[in-house]
Write a protein that holds these residues in place. Sequence first.
Motif, PDB file in Angstrom:
ATOM      1  N   ILE A  11       9.721   9.376 -21.666  1.00 16.70           N
ATOM      2  CA  ILE A  11       9.359   7.956 -21.712  1.00 16.70           C
ATOM      3  C   ILE A  11       8.704   7.535 -20.401  1.00 16.70           C
ATOM      4  N   MET A  12       9.233   8.022 -19.291  1.00 17.73           N
ATOM      5  CA  MET A  12       8.641   7.709 -17.988  1.00 17.73           C
ATOM      6  C   MET A  12       7.192   8.169 -17.921  1.00 17.73           C
ATOM      7  N   ASP A  13       6.928   9.374 -18.394  1.00 20.94           N
ATOM      8  CA  ASP A  13       5.553   9.883 -18.415  1.00 20.94           C
ATOM      9  C   ASP A  13       4.645   8.964 -19.232  1.00 20.94           C
ATOM     10  N   GLU A  14       5.140   8.541 -20.384  1.00 16.15           N
ATOM     11  CA  GLU A  14       4.341   7.677 -21.261  1.00 16.15           C
ATOM     12  C   GLU A  14       4.065   6.323 -20.617  1.00 16.15           C
ATOM     13  N   VAL A  15       5.083   5.752 -19.974  1.00 13.30           N
ATOM     14  CA  VAL A  15       4.904   4.460 -19.311  1.00 13.30           C
ATOM     15  C   VAL A  15       3.855   4.571 -18.204  1.00 13.30           C
ATOM     16  N   GLN A  16       3.900   5.641 -17.443  1.00 15.02           N
ATOM     17  CA  GLN A  16       2.931   5.806 -16.363  1.00 15.02           C
ATOM     18  C   GLN A  16       1.507   5.929 -16.905  1.00 15.02           C
ATOM     19  N   GLU A  17       1.352   6.682 -17.990  1.00 14.39           N
ATOM     20  CA  GLU A  17       0.018   6.831 -18.559  1.00 14.39           C
ATOM     21  C   GLU A  17      -0.484   5.501 -19.136  1.00 14.39           C
ATOM     22  N   LEU A  18       0.395   4.751 -19.781  1.00 13.59           N
ATOM     23  CA  LEU A  18       0.021   3.444 -20.323  1.00 13.59           C
ATOM     24  C   LEU A  18      -0.317   2.461 -19.198  1.00 13.59           C
ATOM     25  N   LEU A  19       0.413   2.537 -18.106  1.00 12.10           N
ATOM     26  CA  LEU A  19       0.106   1.662 -16.967  1.00 12.10           C
ATOM     27  C   LEU A  19      -1.263   1.987 -16.375  1.00 12.10           C
ATOM     28  N   ARG A  20      -1.601   3.274 -16.314  1.00 17.41           N
ATOM     29  CA  ARG A  20      -2.925   3.651 -15.799  1.00 17.41           C
ATOM     30  C   ARG A  20      -4.025   3.023 -16.667  1.00 17.41           C
ATOM     31  N   TYR A  21      -3.796   3.003 -17.963  1.00 15.58           N
ATOM     32  CA  TYR A  21      -4.785   2.386 -18.855  1.00 15.58           C
ATOM     33  C   TYR A  21      -4.905   0.891 -18.580  1.00 15.58           C
ATOM     34  N   ALA A  22      -3.771   0.208 -18.456  1.00 16.72           N
ATOM     35  CA  ALA A  22      -3.800  -1.235 -18.227  1.00 16.72           C
ATOM     36  C   ALA A  22      -4.468  -1.579 -16.898  1.00 16.72           C
ATOM     37  N   PHE A  23      -4.187  -0.798 -15.861  1.00  6.36           N
ATOM     38  CA  PHE A  23      -4.797  -1.009 -14.548  1.00  6.36           C
ATOM     39  C   PHE A  23      -6.231  -0.481 -14.488  1.00  6.36           C
ATOM     40  N   GLN A  24      -6.625   0.320 -15.477  1.00  2.57           N
ATOM     41  CA  GLN A  24      -7.923   0.998 -15.450  1.00  2.57           C
ATOM     42  C   GLN A  24      -8.041   1.847 -14.170  1.00  2.57           C
ATOM     43  N   THR A  25      -7.101   2.782 -14.055  1.00  2.08           N
ATOM     44  CA  THR A  25      -7.066   3.653 -12.885  1.00  2.08           C
ATOM     45  C   THR A  25      -6.640   5.056 -13.285  1.00  2.08           C
ATOM     46  N   ASP A  26      -7.036   6.018 -12.476  1.00  4.79           N
ATOM     47  CA  ASP A  26      -6.536   7.385 -12.602  1.00  4.79           C
ATOM     48  C   ASP A  26      -5.486   7.689 -11.538  1.00  4.79           C
ATOM     49  N   ASN A  27      -5.033   6.661 -10.815  1.00  2.00           N
ATOM     50  CA  ASN A  27      -4.085   6.885  -9.725  1.00  2.00           C
ATOM     51  C   ASN A  27      -2.841   7.622 -10.199  1.00  2.00           C
ATOM     52  N   ARG A  28      -2.534   8.731  -9.529  1.00  3.80           N
ATOM     53  CA  ARG A  28      -1.309   9.460  -9.831  1.00  3.80           C
ATOM     54  C   ARG A  28      -0.082   8.601  -9.547  1.00  3.80           C
ATOM     55  N   TRP A  29      -0.150   7.813  -8.470  1.00  2.00           N
ATOM     56  CA  TRP A  29       1.003   7.023  -8.024  1.00  2.00           C
ATOM     57  C   TRP A  29       1.002   5.669  -8.717  1.00  2.00           C
TER      58      TRP A  29
ATOM     59  N   GLU B 176     -10.155  -9.412 -16.871  1.00  2.00           N
ATOM     60  CA  GLU B 176     -10.764  -8.161 -16.430  1.00  2.00           C
ATOM     61  C   GLU B 176     -10.193  -7.708 -15.098  1.00  2.00           C
ATOM     62  N   LEU B 177      -9.743  -6.458 -15.068  1.00  2.00           N
ATOM     63  CA  LEU B 177      -9.186  -5.847 -13.867  1.00  2.00           C
ATOM     64  C   LEU B 177      -9.519  -4.368 -13.906  1.00  2.00           C
ATOM     65  N   ARG B 178     -10.239  -3.877 -12.898  1.00  2.00           N
ATOM     66  CA  ARG B 178     -10.684  -2.485 -12.866  1.00  2.00           C
ATOM     67  C   ARG B 178     -10.372  -1.919 -11.478  1.00  2.00           C
ATOM     68  N   VAL B 179      -9.165  -1.387 -11.337  1.00  2.00           N
ATOM     69  CA  VAL B 179      -8.674  -0.959 -10.032  1.00  2.00           C
ATOM     70  C   VAL B 179      -9.569   0.115  -9.421  1.00  2.00           C
TER      71      VAL B 179
ATOM     72  N   GLU C 105     -12.772   1.129 -10.342  1.00  2.00           N
ATOM     73  CA  GLU C 105     -14.168   0.714 -10.199  1.00  2.00           C
ATOM     74  C   GLU C 105     -14.339  -0.254  -9.034  1.00  2.00           C
ATOM     75  N   TRP C 106     -13.340  -1.118  -8.822  1.00  2.41           N
ATOM     76  CA  TRP C 106     -13.411  -2.104  -7.743  1.00  2.41           C
ATOM     77  C   TRP C 106     -12.879  -1.557  -6.415  1.00  2.41           C
ATOM     78  N   ASP C 107     -12.377  -0.318  -6.429  1.00  2.00           N
ATOM     79  CA  ASP C 107     -11.951   0.365  -5.205  1.00  2.00           C
ATOM     80  C   ASP C 107     -10.797  -0.356  -4.509  1.00  2.00           C
ATOM     81  N   VAL C 108      -9.807  -0.762  -5.304  1.00  4.15           N
ATOM     82  CA  VAL C 108      -8.586  -1.385  -4.781  1.00  4.15           C
ATOM     83  C   VAL C 108      -7.603  -0.279  -4.415  1.00  4.15           C
ATOM     84  N   ASP C 109      -7.015  -0.341  -3.225  1.00  2.00           N
ATOM     85  CA  ASP C 109      -6.093   0.712  -2.784  1.00  2.00           C
ATOM     86  C   ASP C 109      -4.709   0.575  -3.413  1.00  2.00           C
TER      87      ASP C 109
END
Length: 390
Positions: free
Chosen positions: A58-76, A195-198, A200-204
């Motif tokens: 479930i943790m893995d799934e939540v992290q992947e879903l969060l990456r989609y919502a944030f529009q990021t590939d961030n591992r962390w 609209e939020l694109r972490v 693309e917008w280069d947010v740390d």
Amino acid sequence: MSDASGTAEGAREAPDVGELSPPDRTLMGPGPSDVHPRVLRAMSTPLVGHLDPAFIEIMDEVQELLRYAFQTDNRWTIPVSGTGSASMETAIGNLVEPGDTMLVPTNGYFGGRMKSMAERAGGEVVTVDAPWGEPLDPVAVERAFDEHQPDVFGFVHAETSTGVLQPNVSELTDIAHAHDAYVIADCVTSLGGVELRVDEWDVDVAYSGPQKCLSCPPGASPLTLSDRAMDKVLDREEDPRSWYLDVSLLEGYWGEERSYHHTAPITNVYALREALRIVAEEGIEARWARHREVAGELKAGLQDLGLAMNAPDEYWLPSLNAVRVPDGVDDGAVIERLLDEDDIEIAAGLGDLAGDIWRIGCMGHSARRKNVEFLLAALEDALAAQGYEA
């Protein structure tokens, strides 16, 4: 010594508390928003342990879903155990080290909270000024960078206290990175709503809360860090002042090791997973469009009542509508009547705008036409009761 019933003499009597029966509100304030029925059902499912293999999945799934919502590939990318202020403090308290300078905005209530958290982390705070109700001007931001050379720059993407959406995010991050600074974005009222694109917008670093546009109860709050930001956290000479919110320790639990750090709020993680599943099913861009469309109908209806928005059209925040209180109208009386007569929640202004605006949310599951129609009709009656005429 006990009496015949086995109760010790002098023991406190058990409180006589009845069944839980909160009112059934329509939540149209600045958060929380109405929780989707599917999320409530997810919260009623059986608990497993926080290190159970099923929960790890479930943790893995939540992290992947969060990456989609944030529009990021961030591992962390993780949910922090706590409300949105916990993810905010995790972001600032880990990235800001003693001796660092952090640049924060003055154009809303939550820039002030950034300031407080940075100071508690041992940072020196400088400000970039803009009036409440206006976004940051990139020219002013660049001037502040040239003057102060901050290590970290924080800004509020969607300012809940003013109803202002910050445009030109990429311009702000470009300025910061040209000065070798890190960028923290407050996305509490934007994630899943505008609209939020972490990446693309280069947010740390970006943080949010689940109870607004995600329509999920508070308790597990989204956070994402770039590799660059995580390197700064891991290279700190001094540990963050919070053990509980130390990302270098949380990484052990949410990273590959899945080692014990604390007992995660399991039911809240279930809820967040289901809320994010709903986001993915709707599609993030379609969700942004729905918020803008439904909030646009709310905005038009408010203007038909003769009410003015606090933010100009170009900075209007669909998920949080700041509405000017007309002369002669008691803002608190309107809020109280809506709650007492119609079970509708809206909120008053904060800080510099206290008494001057109402804050009306249009977020997540609350962003529905029937809610807008219900609110507008009830608001018209509440205003009429005070003798207001459009």
